[in-house]
Design an enzyme around this catalytic site. Structure first.
Site, PDB file in Angstrom:
ATOM      1  N   SER A   1     -41.319  -7.772  51.173  1.00 36.04           N
ATOM      2  CA  SER A   1     -41.401  -8.719  50.069  1.00 36.04           C
ATOM      3  C   SER A   1     -42.847  -9.027  49.720  1.00 36.04           C
ATOM      4  CB  SER A   1     -40.682 -10.015  50.429  1.00 36.04           C
ATOM      5  OG  SER A   1     -40.794 -10.944  49.370  1.00 36.04           O
TER       6      SER A   1
ATOM      7  N   LYS B   1     -33.553  -9.483  53.885  1.00 38.90           N
ATOM      8  CA  LYS B   1     -34.310  -9.338  52.631  1.00 38.90           C
ATOM      9  C   LYS B   1     -33.407  -9.654  51.434  1.00 38.90           C
ATOM     10  CE  LYS B   1     -37.676  -8.005  49.852  1.00 38.90           C
ATOM     11  NZ  LYS B   1     -37.067  -7.695  48.561  1.00 38.90           N
TER      12      LYS B   1
ATOM     13  N   MET C   1     -45.583   0.688  44.480  1.00 38.19           N
ATOM     14  CA  MET C   1     -45.351   0.045  45.785  1.00 38.19           C
ATOM     15  C   MET C   1     -45.771   0.954  46.936  1.00 38.19           C
ATOM     16  SD  MET C   1     -44.175  -3.120  45.903  1.00 38.19           S
ATOM     17  CE  MET C   1     -43.224  -3.243  47.425  1.00 38.19           C
ATOM     18  N   GLY C   2     -45.378   2.228  46.880  1.00 32.75           N
ATOM     19  CA  GLY C   2     -45.720   3.163  47.937  1.00 32.75           C
ATOM     20  C   GLY C   2     -47.220   3.397  48.030  1.00 32.75           C
TER      21      GLY C   2
ATOM     22  N   ALA D   1     -45.177   5.860  44.102  1.00 30.51           N
ATOM     23  CA  ALA D   1     -45.238   4.989  42.932  1.00 30.51           C
ATOM     24  C   ALA D   1     -46.071   3.773  43.322  1.00 30.51           C
ATOM     25  CB  ALA D   1     -43.837   4.602  42.483  1.00 30.51           C
TER      26      ALA D   1
ATOM     27  N   VAL E   1     -39.062   5.033  48.018  1.00 26.34           N
ATOM     28  CA  VAL E   1     -38.501   5.657  46.819  1.00 26.34           C
ATOM     29  C   VAL E   1     -37.347   4.804  46.314  1.00 26.34           C
ATOM     30  CG1 VAL E   1     -39.179   7.970  47.556  1.00 26.34           C
ATOM     31  CG2 VAL E   1     -36.891   7.137  48.107  1.00 26.34           C
TER      32      VAL E   1
ATOM     33  N   HIS F   1     -33.223 -13.344  51.203  1.00 31.67           N
ATOM     34  CA  HIS F   1     -34.512 -13.777  50.636  1.00 31.67           C
ATOM     35  C   HIS F   1     -34.471 -13.690  49.119  1.00 31.67           C
ATOM     36  CE1 HIS F   1     -38.337 -12.614  48.787  1.00 31.67           C
ATOM     37  NE2 HIS F   1     -38.947 -13.376  49.668  1.00 31.67           N
ATOM     38  N   ASN F   2     -34.009 -12.574  48.592  1.00 29.81           N
ATOM     39  CA  ASN F   2     -33.991 -12.395  47.147  1.00 29.81           C
ATOM     40  C   ASN F   2     -32.984 -13.326  46.477  1.00 29.81           C
ATOM     41  OD1 ASN F   2     -35.739 -10.330  47.827  1.00 29.81           O
ATOM     42  ND2 ASN F   2     -34.883  -8.883  46.377  1.00 29.81           N
TER      43      ASN F   2
ATOM     44  N   LYS G   1     -32.155  -7.073  39.223  1.00 27.54           N
ATOM     45  CA  LYS G   1     -32.105  -5.746  39.845  1.00 27.54           C
ATOM     46  C   LYS G   1     -30.989  -5.590  40.869  1.00 27.54           C
ATOM     47  CE  LYS G   1     -36.833  -4.171  39.057  1.00 27.54           C
ATOM     48  NZ  LYS G   1     -38.059  -3.614  39.684  1.00 27.54           N
TER      49      LYS G   1
ATOM     50  N   GLU H   1     -34.604 -16.551  46.221  1.00 25.68           N
ATOM     51  CA  GLU H   1     -35.605 -16.415  45.155  1.00 25.68           C
ATOM     52  C   GLU H   1     -34.980 -16.645  43.778  1.00 25.68           C
ATOM     53  OE1 GLU H   1     -37.635 -12.514  43.272  1.00 25.68           O
ATOM     54  OE2 GLU H   1     -38.047 -12.792  45.412  1.00 25.68           O
TER      55      GLU H   1
END
Length: 481
Positions: free
Chosen positions: A130, A184, A15-16, A13, A76, A187-188, A262, A191
């Site tokens: 990120s 991470k 990002m990948g 997708a 994924v 981090h979010n 999310k 954010e």
């Protein structure tokens, strides 16, 4: 026989695909790609022949196309799809090979997966990535966990694609098993707080001064030249300048005021509760999104009473400066709370997380990249055992400069009936932290009254309980009872 790839990507997708292209663009990398739907693999290969992708249409062929130790990054959807791909790769890989989950996995899932995969002799690495789509393509901030053995192979590859800040790649080995995804997650969470604080600052300036979104964009652009310089301040100015092509109105006035989420912000708060760490600024940012997404309740409550007078500040420029300082002080609180949770998580799960290194790798590529991350690195370099980021000299001085403005802004917002949950909760946290005595003493008295939960005294050691329903006598409780 064609040359084998040194790194592979599963899941193509956006990002990948962007991560695969980033990898392929760096000298020394040859990239194998695989997607459950082979059409996507063919499309990416055709669209970017310059990448020289080694494309496969089965997991077995994908594994065979990789040099040893085989190294594959999974991009994924988190949850069941990730588990399914891990199972496929474990069946095709051998001991010593490396599986990297680059998605937004819950860190406890990563701990579970690492333990299970380790039993096969295969290395499993949870890596927080990120920077969104642009970061994946041009250089993200990367937070890998996993074993030291895996890092030896993976480190040079990740350093080749990471963002660079002040000459240093924005990647470091965070710690074992779930440490990367834990950091991470934090981090979010930060954010979320940062975005909510910026939104509150915009709302207060607009309501208090009557400035248009475009005029406030100029304010944010000016702020971005100073101590608030950051990616989020920069893009806020761009968002506020945008005009809707269909209506001619500022785009921000056309966008429905219901914020999505999310899950990583909620995970940060849930984990903080488990660890006993107050992250009130982050929590209020999460709750603010939840409240915004309750249109029926908001509609029903629209006629509830509020302040009668229309609010307008007398000195717009002074008020804007107050808001700037309040934003900076509240932002410091958000980062301080986030790092408190990192320290607690490292203690709970046995991770050797270097706080200054985390601040360094957040300086580029990620959403919360900001000028003052250098100040955080410096604070932990000066005192690795810093008990609270707020107490470091730089941040103590910054809040000293800001606190009068901070208080004026919170008072003005409350008086005008304008919600500022992140500003006000951050100030309450700061005042709670610095208080010489808190009303928790009364809470302990209440707990002992209804539940015999006991309490300690300020004037002598021991644990005590008052016989509230008898003759109000105090008894000392023996240790262990």
């Amino acid at each position: 026989m064609p040359a084998k790839a040194n790194i592979g990507v599963v899941g193509l997708a956006v990002m990948g695909s962007n991560l695969a292209r980033n990898l392929a663009s760096r000298e020394g990398n040859s990239v194998a790609i695989y997607n459950r739907s082979p059409e996507r693999t063919r499309e990416l290969t055709a669209a970017h022949p310059e990448a020289g992708f080694v494309a496969s249409e089965s997991i077995e062929d994908f594994a065979a196309s990789l040099s040893k130790p085989r190294t594959a990054i999974i991009m994924v959807k988190a949850g069941t799809p990730t588990d399914a791909v891990i199972d496929q790769l474990v069946a095709a890989f051998e001991p010593g090979d490396i599986i990297v989950d680059g998605g937004n996995a819950l860190f406890t899932d990563t701990i579970r997966r690492e333990k299970a995969v380790r039993e096969t002799g295969i290395n499993f690495v949870g890596a927080g990535i990120s920077g969104g789509e642009e970061g994946a393509l041009h250089g993200p901030s990367i937070m890998p966990g996993g074993s030291a053995e895996a890092w030896e192979t993976l480190g040079p590859i990740l350093r080749s694609i990471a963002a660079v800040a002040e000459g240093e790649p924005c990647v470091t080995h965070v710690g074992t098993d779930g440490a990367g995804h834990f950091v991470k997650m934090i981090h979010n969470g930060i954010e979320y707080a940062d975005m909510q604080l910026i939104a509150e600052a915009y709302d207060l300036i607009r309501r208090g001064t009557g400035k248009s979104p475009a005029e406030i964009a100029d304010v944010f652009a000016e702020w971005n030249k100073g101590e608030l310089e950051s990616y989020l301040i920069e893009i806020t100015a761009e968002v506020l300048r945008q005009v809707d092509a269909e209506t001619g109105k500022p785009l921000v006035d056309v966008i429905l005021d219901q914020a999505g989420a999310k899950g990583t912000g909620a995970w940060t708060v849930q984990t903080a509760l488990d660890l006993g760490i107050p992250v009130s600024g982050i929590a209020e940012a999460v709750f603010a999104r939840s409240l915004s997404s309750k249109p029926d309740q908001r509609k029903a409550a629209a006629d509830l009473p509020g302040p009668a007078a229309t609010w307008k500040v007398e000195d717009a420029e002074s008020f804007i400066e107050d808001v700037r300082l309040a934003l900076y002080a509240s932002k410091i609180v958000a980062y301080s709370q986030g790092f408190d949770e990192i320290v607690a998580g490292a203690t709970e799960y046995g991770w050797d997380i270097r706080k200054g290194e985390i601040a360094k790798i957040w300086r580029g590529g990620c959403i919360i990249r900001a000028q003052f991350l250098n100040r955080i690195t410096e604070a932990y370099a000066a005192d690795p055992n810093l008990v609270a980021l707020l107490t470091a000299p730089y941040f103590r001085d910054a809040i000293s400069r800001a606190q009068d403005s901070w208080r004026r802004v919170v008072v003005a917002a409350a008086s005008a009936g304008i919600p500022s949950p992140a500003f006000s909760s951050s100030l309450a946290y700061y005042d709670g932290l610095r208080a010489d005595r808190l009303p928790a003493a009364l809470v302990q008295g209440q707990r002992d009254f209804f539940g015999a939960h006991t309490y300690r005294r300020v004037d002598k050691p021991g644990v005590f309980h008052t016989l509230w329903s008898e003759d109000r006598r105090e008894v000392e409780i023996e240790a262990g009872h």
